[in-house]
Design an enzyme around this catalytic site. Structure first.
Site, PDB file in Angstrom:
ATOM      1  N   TYR A 107       2.854  12.048   6.490  1.00  0.00           N
ATOM      2  CA  TYR A 107       2.094  13.276   6.715  1.00  0.00           C
ATOM      3  C   TYR A 107       2.402  13.887   8.076  1.00  0.00           C
ATOM      4  CZ  TYR A 107      -0.817  12.108   2.651  1.00  0.00           C
ATOM      5  OH  TYR A 107      -1.275  11.818   1.390  1.00  0.00           O
ATOM      6  N   LYS A 111       5.746  -0.735  -0.043  1.00  0.00           N
ATOM      7  CA  LYS A 111       6.795  -0.526  -1.044  1.00  0.00           C
ATOM      8  C   LYS A 111       8.077  -1.078  -0.441  1.00  0.00           C
ATOM      9  CE  LYS A 111       8.110   1.260  -5.021  1.00  0.00           C
ATOM     10  NZ  LYS A 111       7.756   0.612  -6.290  1.00  0.00           N
ATOM     11  N   ASP A 166       2.676   0.400  -6.352  1.00  0.00           N
ATOM     12  CA  ASP A 166       2.517   0.723  -7.777  1.00  0.00           C
ATOM     13  C   ASP A 166       1.725  -0.383  -8.473  1.00  0.00           C
ATOM     14  OD1 ASP A 166       4.688  -0.846  -7.094  1.00  0.00           O
ATOM     15  OD2 ASP A 166       6.061   0.004  -8.568  1.00  0.00           O
ATOM     16  N   ASP A 181      -4.244   7.236   1.002  1.00  0.00           N
ATOM     17  CA  ASP A 181      -4.867   8.471   0.516  1.00  0.00           C
ATOM     18  C   ASP A 181      -5.102   8.352  -0.987  1.00  0.00           C
ATOM     19  OD1 ASP A 181      -5.760  11.048   0.264  1.00  0.00           O
ATOM     20  OD2 ASP A 181      -3.910  12.018   0.888  1.00  0.00           O
ATOM     21  N   ASP A 216      -8.802   7.097  -3.113  1.00  0.00           N
ATOM     22  CA  ASP A 216      -9.409   7.981  -4.117  1.00  0.00           C
ATOM     23  C   ASP A 216      -9.518   7.288  -5.471  1.00  0.00           C
ATOM     24  OD1 ASP A 216      -9.981  10.046  -2.458  1.00  0.00           O
ATOM     25  OD2 ASP A 216      -8.589  11.487  -3.347  1.00  0.00           O
TER      26      ASP A 216
END
Ligand code: NAD
Length: 368
Positions: A145, A195, A227, A251, A255
């Site tokens: 980001y 990852k 994942d 993020d 959620d």
């Protein structure tokens, strides 16, 4: 009265002021019960501040926060301010600058589904007979980001756009210390999500996680690819204690966790900056995971629990009042066990006591 803490109160917009009022009643109650006091400085933020003086984060609000041990935040935003230029809108113009100003690099979001609220979770109830209680620790100020270069340009006759996922060792170390410390205060199990089979930044992340783990021999560390973590969270959320991950993955996973928990109205969050000098307490900002819920604002029906549990997190992480924090969390759990339900968590079952914002706070206060 021996201990006095200073807090900045930024109620904001929509349901913010309604749920804030109730959370401060709960704070009053634990103050007298546990023998401490708070000096509270109320300040405008978001749309309310725009209406008052044209800016979502006035200097006076920043000063009130700077003078505090921690910030209790409601929520900002709503249709009234949606058409302003992006940088002057309540969320972009207040939340992000606050995070930046105070260097709030660690976002803690509990994903809790109490045993009596499993019906509100979209996860099959037979998979979570006793609900679950996961804490997601997300790095908040680094990663893709904020990495540079980022941009958009023409290459070989077509438009390309690019971002950079970058982490410094020191950024990874400090978020892992927050996560290990949180795990020490809970079930002593930490899952580090990365990852590392594809991303160089994740390879460094995993190396640092293994190094930092040596400082916390009691905590069991496991690694999951993001994942797989996303899948396991909706298959066996009750097997997790604390998750730690970088900004983008966090993020999304936080959620997902909020969704499987059942209601946004139940979930608090904390954004922590650096530790206060000579102490294990952090400067932080505490707020519900949800937004200003304009669809139900002003009706007295919002669930105040996310805001009340934000007070508990403030007490635990910034004020060093862990007993008071635990008492609030227990009082909330008991009110739910006793059947009190705001609209967002009600099923209509005859055993439920359907209540509004104030009555839910009354039920919690009765347990303190
Ligand atoms: P939202 O979280 O405000 O609402 C989503 C849904 O959840 C709505 O149906 C709402 O009624 C419900 N909900 C949320 N909190 C609840 C509570 N305490 N009790 C009962 N129900 C609750 O998200 P949104 O609708 O996407 O956004 C509304 C506004 O909030 C927008 O202006 C957005 O920019 C802003 N927002 C602010 C923050 C923040 O202040 N940190 C975060 C997210 C969104």
């Amino acid at each position: 009265m021996s201990r006095t803490h200073r807090i900045a109160i930024l109620a904001g917009d929509g349901i913010g002021p309604e749920v804030m009022t109730e959370s401060l009643r709960v704070l009053d109650a634990v103050e007298s019960k546990f023998g401490f006091a708070t000096e509270r400085s109320e300040a405008l933020v978001g749309g309310a501040a725009i209406d008052d003086g044209g800016h979502p984060l006035p200097d006076a609000t920043i000063s009130a926060c700077e003078a505090s041990d921690g910030i209790l935040f409601g929520s900002v935003g709503g249709p009234k301010w949606e058409n302003l230029p992006p940088d002057t809108q309540p969320e972009r113009g207040a939340l992000l600058p606050l995070r930046k100003h105070f260097g709030l690099f660690a976002n803690l979001r509990p994903g809790v589904c109490l045993p009596s609220l499993t019906h509100a979770s979209p996860v099959k109830n037979e998979l979570i007979p006793n609900g679950f209680d996961v804490l997601c620790v997300r790095e908040l100020t680094g990663g893709v980001y904020f990495g540079s270069p980022k941009g958009r340009e023409e290459r070989d006759g077509e438009t390309v756009a690019f971002d950079t996922m970058i982490y410094k060792r020191s950024e990874i170390e400090r978020i892992l210390h927050v996560a290990f410390t949180a795990a020490m205060g809970r079930g002593k199990r930490l899952v580090s999500v990365d990852k590392a089979n594809v991303l160089a930044s994740s390879v460094l992340w995993r190396e640092v996680a293994i190094e930092v783990a040596k400082d916390y021999p009691e905590v069991e560390l496991e690694h999951l690819y993001v994942d797989n973590a996303a899948m396991q969270l909706c298959r066996r959320p009750d097997s997790f204690d604390v998750l730690v991950t970088e900004n983008l993955f966090g993020d999304i996973l936080s959620d997902e966790m909020a969704m499987i928990s059942g209601s946004l109205g139940m979930l608090p969050s904390a954004s922590l900056g650096s530790k206060k000098e000579g102490s294990d307490l952090y400067f932080g900002m505490y707020e519900p995971s949800g937004g200003s819920a304009p669809d139900i604002a002003g009706q007295g029906i919002a669930n105040p629990i996310a805001q009340i549990l934000s007070v508990a997190m403030l007490l635990r992480f910034s004020l060093g009042e862990a007993d008071a924090a635990q008492a609030i969390e227990d009082a909330v759990a008991k009110a739910i066990d006793d059947g009190y339900r705001t609209g967002d968590i009600a099923t209509g079952a005859a055993s439920e006591k359907k209540v509004g914002t104030k009555e839910m706070a009354d039920a919690i206060l009765a347990n303190l």
